[in-house]
Design a protein around this motif. Structure first.
Motif, PDB file in Angstrom:
ATOM      1  N   HIS A   4      11.821  -4.567   1.913  1.00 11.49           N
ATOM      2  CA  HIS A   4      12.564  -5.523   1.791  1.00 11.49           C
ATOM      3  C   HIS A   4      13.611  -5.542   2.793  1.00 11.49           C
ATOM      4  CE1 HIS A   4      10.873  -5.762  -2.464  1.00 11.49           C
ATOM      5  NE2 HIS A   4      10.132  -6.506  -1.658  1.00 11.49           N
ATOM      6  N   GLU A   5      13.821  -6.063   3.940  1.00 12.13           N
ATOM      7  CA  GLU A   5      14.630  -6.018   4.927  1.00 12.13           C
ATOM      8  C   GLU A   5      16.175  -6.550   4.439  1.00 12.13           C
ATOM      9  OE1 GLU A   5      14.194  -7.854   8.582  1.00 12.13           O
ATOM     10  OE2 GLU A   5      12.284  -6.462   9.060  1.00 12.13           O
ATOM     11  N   VAL A   6      17.049  -5.984   4.924  1.00 11.75           N
ATOM     12  CA  VAL A   6      18.535  -6.309   4.529  1.00 11.75           C
ATOM     13  C   VAL A   6      18.932  -7.589   4.862  1.00 11.75           C
ATOM     14  CG1 VAL A   6      19.527  -3.839   4.458  1.00 11.75           C
ATOM     15  CG2 VAL A   6      19.548  -5.266   6.713  1.00 11.75           C
ATOM     16  N   ASP A   7      19.651  -8.381   3.907  1.00 17.29           N
ATOM     17  CA  ASP A   7      19.852  -9.858   4.365  1.00 17.29           C
ATOM     18  C   ASP A   7      20.820  -9.878   5.529  1.00 17.29           C
ATOM     19  OD1 ASP A   7      18.127 -10.769   2.377  1.00 17.29           O
ATOM     20  OD2 ASP A   7      20.021 -10.754   1.069  1.00 17.29           O
ATOM     21  N   THR A   8      21.673  -8.740   5.291  1.00 16.11           N
ATOM     22  CA  THR A   8      22.751  -8.466   6.600  1.00 16.11           C
ATOM     23  C   THR A   8      22.615  -7.203   7.315  1.00 16.11           C
ATOM     24  OG1 THR A   8      24.356  -7.842   4.858  1.00 16.11           O
ATOM     25  CG2 THR A   8      24.360 -10.372   5.390  1.00 16.11           C
ATOM     26  N   PHE A   9      22.738  -7.302   8.584  1.00 14.73           N
ATOM     27  CA  PHE A   9      22.563  -6.081   9.293  1.00 14.73           C
ATOM     28  C   PHE A   9      23.480  -5.083   9.058  1.00 14.73           C
ATOM     29  CE2 PHE A   9      24.220  -3.926  12.989  1.00 14.73           C
ATOM     30  CZ  PHE A   9      23.035  -3.337  13.695  1.00 14.73           C
ATOM     31  N   THR A  10      22.994  -3.797   9.419  1.00 15.29           N
ATOM     32  CA  THR A  10      23.861  -2.838   9.151  1.00 15.29           C
ATOM     33  C   THR A  10      23.521  -1.628  10.173  1.00 15.29           C
ATOM     34  OG1 THR A  10      22.994  -1.326   7.020  1.00 15.29           O
ATOM     35  CG2 THR A  10      24.701  -3.072   6.748  1.00 15.29           C
ATOM     36  N   PRO A  11      24.082  -0.881  10.669  1.00 17.74           N
ATOM     37  CA  PRO A  11      23.551   0.206  11.627  1.00 17.74           C
ATOM     38  C   PRO A  11      22.853   1.290  10.948  1.00 17.74           C
ATOM     39  CG  PRO A  11      26.053  -0.180  12.117  1.00 17.74           C
ATOM     40  CD  PRO A  11      25.792  -0.941  10.853  1.00 17.74           C
ATOM     41  N   LEU A  12      23.181   1.680   9.626  1.00 20.73           N
ATOM     42  CA  LEU A  12      22.704   2.680   8.931  1.00 20.73           C
ATOM     43  C   LEU A  12      21.378   2.266   7.906  1.00 20.73           C
ATOM     44  CD1 LEU A  12      23.435   5.605   8.334  1.00 20.73           C
ATOM     45  CD2 LEU A  12      24.708   4.849   6.433  1.00 20.73           C
ATOM     46  N   THR A  13      21.371   1.180   7.338  1.00 19.07           N
ATOM     47  CA  THR A  13      20.332   0.527   6.736  1.00 19.07           C
ATOM     48  C   THR A  13      19.332  -0.233   7.224  1.00 19.07           C
ATOM     49  OG1 THR A  13      21.678   1.108   4.810  1.00 19.07           O
ATOM     50  CG2 THR A  13      19.856  -0.283   4.244  1.00 19.07           C
ATOM     51  N   LYS A  14      18.277  -0.203   7.085  1.00 14.81           N
ATOM     52  CA  LYS A  14      17.123  -0.978   7.547  1.00 14.81           C
ATOM     53  C   LYS A  14      16.496  -1.893   6.672  1.00 14.81           C
ATOM     54  CE  LYS A  14      15.860   1.473  11.901  1.00 14.81           C
ATOM     55  NZ  LYS A  14      14.635   1.822  12.441  1.00 14.81           N
ATOM     56  N   PHE A  15      16.408  -1.290   5.498  1.00 13.00           N
ATOM     57  CA  PHE A  15      16.016  -2.018   4.021  1.00 13.00           C
ATOM     58  C   PHE A  15      16.774  -1.749   3.008  1.00 13.00           C
ATOM     59  CE2 PHE A  15      12.279  -0.676   7.251  1.00 13.00           C
ATOM     60  CZ  PHE A  15      11.915  -1.735   7.231  1.00 13.00           C
ATOM     61  N   VAL A  16      16.868  -2.914   2.303  1.00 11.85           N
ATOM     62  CA  VAL A  16      17.776  -2.656   1.057  1.00 11.85           C
ATOM     63  C   VAL A  16      17.075  -2.313  -0.062  1.00 11.85           C
ATOM     64  CG1 VAL A  16      17.647  -5.306   0.401  1.00 11.85           C
ATOM     65  CG2 VAL A  16      19.597  -3.896   0.061  1.00 11.85           C
ATOM     66  N   SER A  17      15.893  -2.759  -0.190  1.00 10.55           N
ATOM     67  CA  SER A  17      14.910  -2.359  -1.508  1.00 10.55           C
ATOM     68  C   SER A  17      13.546  -2.363  -1.126  1.00 10.55           C
ATOM     69  CB  SER A  17      15.175  -3.361  -2.424  1.00 10.55           C
ATOM     70  OG  SER A  17      14.707  -4.574  -1.966  1.00 10.55           O
ATOM     71  N   CYS A  18      12.730  -1.947  -1.821  1.00 14.19           N
ATOM     72  CA  CYS A  18      11.407  -1.724  -1.658  1.00 14.19           C
ATOM     73  C   CYS A  18      10.722  -2.081  -2.998  1.00 14.19           C
ATOM     74  CB  CYS A  18      10.841  -0.364  -1.131  1.00 14.19           C
ATOM     75  SG  CYS A  18      11.123   0.684  -2.065  1.00 14.19           S
ATOM     76  N   GLY A  19       9.410  -2.289  -2.999  1.00 17.25           N
ATOM     77  CA  GLY A  19       8.628  -2.374  -4.187  1.00 17.25           C
ATOM     78  C   GLY A  19       6.938  -1.996  -4.075  1.00 17.25           C
ATOM     79  N   LEU A  20       6.479  -2.173  -5.240  1.00 15.22           N
ATOM     80  CA  LEU A  20       4.979  -1.856  -5.011  1.00 15.22           C
ATOM     81  C   LEU A  20       4.223  -3.149  -5.632  1.00 15.22           C
ATOM     82  CD1 LEU A  20       5.161   1.849  -6.784  1.00 15.22           C
ATOM     83  CD2 LEU A  20       4.654   1.379  -4.392  1.00 15.22           C
ATOM     84  N   HIS A  21       3.234  -3.319  -5.056  1.00 14.91           N
ATOM     85  CA  HIS A  21       1.903  -4.125  -5.715  1.00 14.91           C
ATOM     86  C   HIS A  21       1.531  -3.517  -7.022  1.00 14.91           C
ATOM     87  CE1 HIS A  21      -1.841  -6.110  -6.314  1.00 14.91           C
ATOM     88  NE2 HIS A  21      -1.326  -7.142  -5.429  1.00 14.91           N
ATOM     89  N   ASP A  22       1.242  -4.383  -8.091  1.00 16.94           N
ATOM     90  CA  ASP A  22       1.063  -4.056  -9.232  1.00 16.94           C
ATOM     91  C   ASP A  22      -0.062  -2.960  -9.475  1.00 16.94           C
ATOM     92  OD1 ASP A  22       3.008  -5.460 -10.520  1.00 16.94           O
ATOM     93  OD2 ASP A  22       1.891  -6.964 -11.406  1.00 16.94           O
ATOM     94  N   LEU A  23      -1.007  -3.115  -8.560  1.00 18.69           N
ATOM     95  CA  LEU A  23      -2.184  -2.022  -8.443  1.00 18.69           C
ATOM     96  C   LEU A  23      -1.897  -1.044  -7.881  1.00 18.69           C
ATOM     97  CD1 LEU A  23      -4.943  -4.593  -7.730  1.00 18.69           C
ATOM     98  CD2 LEU A  23      -4.824  -3.632 -10.071  1.00 18.69           C
ATOM     99  N   MET A  24      -1.003  -0.989  -6.959  1.00 20.52           N
ATOM    100  CA  MET A  24      -0.408   0.429  -6.257  1.00 20.52           C
ATOM    101  C   MET A  24       0.581   0.976  -7.183  1.00 20.52           C
ATOM    102  SD  MET A  24      -1.085   1.936  -3.387  1.00 20.52           S
ATOM    103  CE  MET A  24      -1.596   0.884  -2.053  1.00 20.52           C
ATOM    104  N   HIS A  25       1.164   0.203  -8.187  1.00 12.29           N
ATOM    105  CA  HIS A  25       2.073   0.945  -8.939  1.00 12.29           C
ATOM    106  C   HIS A  25       1.175   1.640 -10.140  1.00 12.29           C
ATOM    107  CE1 HIS A  25       4.927   1.053 -12.544  1.00 12.29           C
ATOM    108  NE2 HIS A  25       5.821   1.117 -11.639  1.00 12.29           N
ATOM    109  N   GLU A  26       0.190   0.782 -10.352  1.00  7.00           N
ATOM    110  CA  GLU A  26      -0.653   1.743 -11.418  1.00  7.00           C
ATOM    111  C   GLU A  26      -1.363   2.820 -10.932  1.00  7.00           C
ATOM    112  OE1 GLU A  26      -3.342   2.832 -14.325  1.00  7.00           O
ATOM    113  OE2 GLU A  26      -2.001   1.647 -14.583  1.00  7.00           O
TER     114      GLU A  26
END
Length: 869
Positions: free
Chosen positions: A475-497
């Motif tokens: 999940h990309e950051v809503d607002t640009f920063t030089p240090l951070t490209k993605f603010v968060s991440c997640g897993l598809h339910d099956l990938m989490h399993e």
């Protein structure tokens, strides 16, 4: 292979045994022996992982390796803290005399450490021989070869297979067919990319068999993970020209030449390469295809042929498409009298599949000829059914399909992926927290660090690679920063399993619900406890668990009030004295205090009290010599002992403004030469003058309030070349002097400045005029209640500005937004601007504006038509 985390233990042994035993063993030959054994074991395990080797002997060897790594790490760190630290700083005669008394005891300690280190060397040598023998035996085993060939055949795909149950992709098919037919295209390679089970092969097959392409010279070849270049080239040549004989006698170079010559003579040709896993595989094969040949690749890796192909990302099915597919596979007739009741439960099933066609097909096969009550049962037991695929028939098991993606991960990414199991299902994982946890666990290799990179940069690269391999959703950051490209991440339910089951099976990590009694479960060395904040949660049985390296307590969803009860008696800190990670987020501590025994965890790397109710930090916190990350963003104000400056290995410090330093002094930070993150401090409670001494600082958040120009200069003009991201808030300060104007002008030129909030400040007659390279990375600017005149159109030249807030400042009567100004601005707030009368905007201005707030501008008579039509 069975355990994917062996490289972590090897990294630990390499760093600690090889480097740090030099002063213990005083014998270069022994150190070189350890280094040689480590390199041998690493090469052997890399080979086993690359060839998908698996056996009970390998599992046993990796467990031994794990034990050796933990033993070496604990031994050397304990020695460093308890013996080495006593050798420094004695000055007085009395101290020197006490030092001599200690030497005898230390000699015994050194002797014991040396003996134990030599035991590790001996064990490593035995382990190397055992691994070599096991891999040689497996390599020559006919059973292993048959098993590998069987797996390859199971993965084989064919162009003639008929897709009976097909839904969606009409636009995809039309687009790809048109690309193949377009002979003017420069790049004739198309890459169909997406997660396993998404339908890449199905789409490629539909394009390959399309009526408009039947006149083309065509070839279909399935690559699979067991890459065999000669067999692949032979198959392509046979499909293109069945008259060619003695193909098997040709060398790879001859096959490439023949295929290239054959295709070059044909005006229209199409080759599909299904299930390609590595970029090197494509590089070997691609030389056979001339520029006039259309090639379609299907892959789970975004990086495959990245520079030579047009990517075509396959999307998940919509809910309606998913329900249509389920009806087809389950053979539900539109005239079925139970259609309405089946649809209600069927849509719930589809929703849980999150648009993945393979899982819908598996469940559809199970639901065929089933009645409504059985559909309800399937809905309740989806995880088990998808995992085992009972009754699926021709459809592959979902878990097997996703495991292929896991098996194909590089050696260093497997532990990083498995660590995601510590987060609850459907959780939004904060990338900043994830990077620091990976680093504290030792998953991020110093050997992968490029010049001017930090380990955090390497961790971000690892996450991006997992995303490119469709293992995580970024999940990309809503607002640009030089240090951070993605603010968060997640897993598809099956990938989490898959992630959770793998982590548990390999005794790497287990995540359990707080309601379970922990000692009823066989626990690995890492445990993650998730809890529902609304259910009055508590932890039982944790005090009886021994040998833990990580305790992570996380809420299943955000809650502003601490709810998880936590008493000192819940954890037996003596049995968990080798703890590296202690994350207790959203916890309600007894007496609002962190247990003092945490100060005895000398091996601790990561301590997070985020969202907890701790109101005072014990002084013993400075006794954590290896601590890298300290997160004190608690739910309320917190009192701190003035000892943080003593934690020399601290790299990341997170604070809130609501801190009080015990003793009344300001918080000292000087001497933290390894500190990379300081977020955030206030001039009212911290020593701003210490900032220039933080020579490794990468990210800084500072609030300056009612200070003189010299202190403002320290913050705004920090010329530390390492600083990449700064967030500054300036309140009630005076910039009206010549030096004040110079400080502000110089600060606005800083490339690290990301957000700037200036509130209730006295400034010169006008805000600094725009100059080239000014505010080149500024994304947020707030000017509120300041005595200054601003030229708003100047802000339109800031290339990265996304949020602008102007309140109670002087402006021109007319605001003109020229074409292409404010190229990234998303939010604009104009409040109490009494001078503003006319607002004009040329075409092309403010192209990304999403939110606009105008309040208290009584003289504003004209608004720009392009924004308000």
């Amino acid at each position: 292979m069975a355990d994917a985390v062996a490289n972590v233990f090897l990294e630990t042994l390499r760093n600690l045994v090889v480097e740090e035993t030099k002063f213990l063993l005083s014998a270069g030959a022994d150190v070189q022996k350890v280094k040689g054994d480590l390199e041998s074991i690493h090469a052997l395990l890399m080979k086993a992982d690359r060839e998908r080797r698996d056996s009970p002997t390998l599992k046993s060897s990796i467990r031994q390796l794990k034990d050796l790594a933990f033993k070496a790490e604990n031994l050397l760190e304990t020695y460093d803290v308890e013996v080495q630290s006593k050798r420094h700083g004695q000055k007085s005669l009395k101290e020197k005399f006490q030092r001599y008394i200690c030497i005898i005891g230390e000699c015994c300690s050194i002797h014991e450490v040396g003996n134990e280190a030599r035991d590790i060397i001996s064990a490593l040598a035995d382990l190397t021989k055992k691994l070599e023998s096991e891999l040689d035996h497996q390599g020559s085993s006919s059973h292993s070869k048959q098993e590998a060939e069987q797996q390859r055949l199971l993965r084989q795909t064919y162009a003639h297979e008929v897709e009976h149950d097909f839904v969606g992709m009409k636009k995809d098919i039309q687009l790809l067919v048109s690309k193949v037919k377009d002979e003017t295209r420069k790049r004739r390679v198309v890459k169909i990319y997406g997660m396993g089970g998404l339908g890449k092969t199905t789409l490629a097959r539909k394009v390959y068999n399309h009526a408009d392409l039947q006149s083309y010279a065509r070839a279909w070849v399935c690559i699979t993970q067991q890459f065999q270049p000669k067999a692949i080239l032979c198959k392509i040549l046979k499909e293109l020209d069945s008259s060619v004989t003695k193909i098997e006698d040709l060398e790879i170079e001859d096959l490439v030449t023949k295929i290239h010559s054959l295709l070059e003579m044909k005006r229209k040709c199409l080759v599909v390469m299904d299930d390609i896993w590595e970029d090197d595989h494509w590089e070997i094969i691609r030389q056979a295809f001339p520029v006039n040949c259309d090639v379609i690749l299907t892959t789970r890796s975004q990086d495959i042929a990245n520079q030579q192909s047009e990517p075509h990302t396959l999307e998940f099915l919509t809910k309606d498409e998913g329900w249509t597919l389920l009806q087809k596979v389950a053979d539900i007739s539109p005239d079925d009298t139970d259609l309405k009741s089946l649809e209600d439960i069927g849509r719930k099933i589809v929703s849980k599949c999150e648009g993945l066609p393979l899982s819908i097909c598996v469940l559809g096969g199970i639901l065929r000829n089933k009645v409504h009550t059985q559909w309800i049962e399937v809905n309740l037991n989806m995880e088990s059914l998808l995992k085992h695929g009972k009754g699926v028939g021709i459809y592959e098991k979902v878990n097997q399909e996703l495991e292929l993606s896991y098996d194909a991960l590089p050696y260093y990414l497997k532990p990083c992926f498995l660590y995601l199991a510590c987060f609850p299902e459907d959780d939004i994982i904060r990338t900043e927290e994830l990077y620091l946890l990976w680093m504290a666990e030792g998953f991020i290799s110093y050997q992968d660090k490029e010049a001017n990179e930090t380990l955090r940069d390497v961790a971000q690269r690892y996450l991006i690679e997992l995303g490119m391999r469709c293992m995580v959703q970024l999940h990309e950051v809503d607002t640009f920063t030089p240090l951070t490209k993605f603010v968060s991440c997640g897993l598809h339910d099956l990938m989490h399993e898959l992630c959770s089951s793998k982590a548990e099976k390999e005794q790497f990590l287990m995540r359990i619900d707080a309601s379970k009694y922990l000692t009823d479960i066989l626990l690995p060395t890492r445990i993650a406890i998730s809890y529902d904040p609304s259910s009055n949660p508590s932890i039982d049985g944790l005090k009886e668990v021994r040998g833990l390296r990580s305790i992570i307590v996380l809420p299943k969803h955000y809650c502003s009030i601490p709810t998880m009860g936590f008493k000192e008696s819940m954890v037996n800190f003596k049995m968990s004295r080798y703890l590296r990670i202690f994350v207790v987020e959203g916890c309600k501590f007894e007496g609002e205090k962190l247990p003092s025994k945490v100060g005895e965890l000398i091996h601790l790397r990561y301590l997070s009290l985020w969202g907890s109710n701790v109101r005072e930090l014990p002084k013993c916190i400075c006794s954590l010599p290896y601590l890298q990350t300290l997160d004190l963003r608690v739910s309320d104000d917190i009192k701190l002992p003035n000892v943080i400056w003593k934690m020399k290995r601290l790299k990341h410090l997170f604070l809130d403004n609501g801190i009080e330093v015990i003793g009344g002094e300001k918080l000292k930070l000087g001497g933290l030469q390894e500190l990379e993150t300081l977020d955030k401090i206030s001039s009212e409670t911290a020593c701003i003058a210490d900032i220039p001494t933080l020579i490794s600082l990468q990210k800084m958040g500072v609030e300056v309030r009612d200070v003189d120009v010299d202190n403002m200069s320290i913050v705004l003009n920090n010329i530390n070349s390492q600083l990449r991201e700064s967030h500054l808030s300036v309140d009630s300060c005076d910039f009206s002097s010549e030096k004040g104007r110079e400080v502000l002008n110089h600060g606005m030129m800083s490339p690290s400045l990301v957000s700037l909030d200036i509130w209730s400040c006295i400034m010169s007659s006008s805000f600094p005029y725009y100059k080239p390279e000014m505010c080149q990375n500024l994304k947020e600017l707030r000017l509120r209640d300041c005595k200054v005149k601003v030229d708003v159109k100047d802000f339109g030249k800031y290339p990265m500005l996304q949020h602008l807030w102007l309140e109670i400042v002087e402006t021109e009567e007319t605001l003109t937004c020229h074409s292409n100004s404010f190229p990234r601005l998303e939010q604009l707030r104009l409040r109490n601007l009494h001078d503003l009368k006319v607002w004009e905007a040329e075409e092309g201005a403010l192209p990304k504006l999403e939110f606009l707030s105008i309040d208290g501008c009584p003289n504003l008579e004209k608004l720009p038509p392009p924004l308000f039509e």
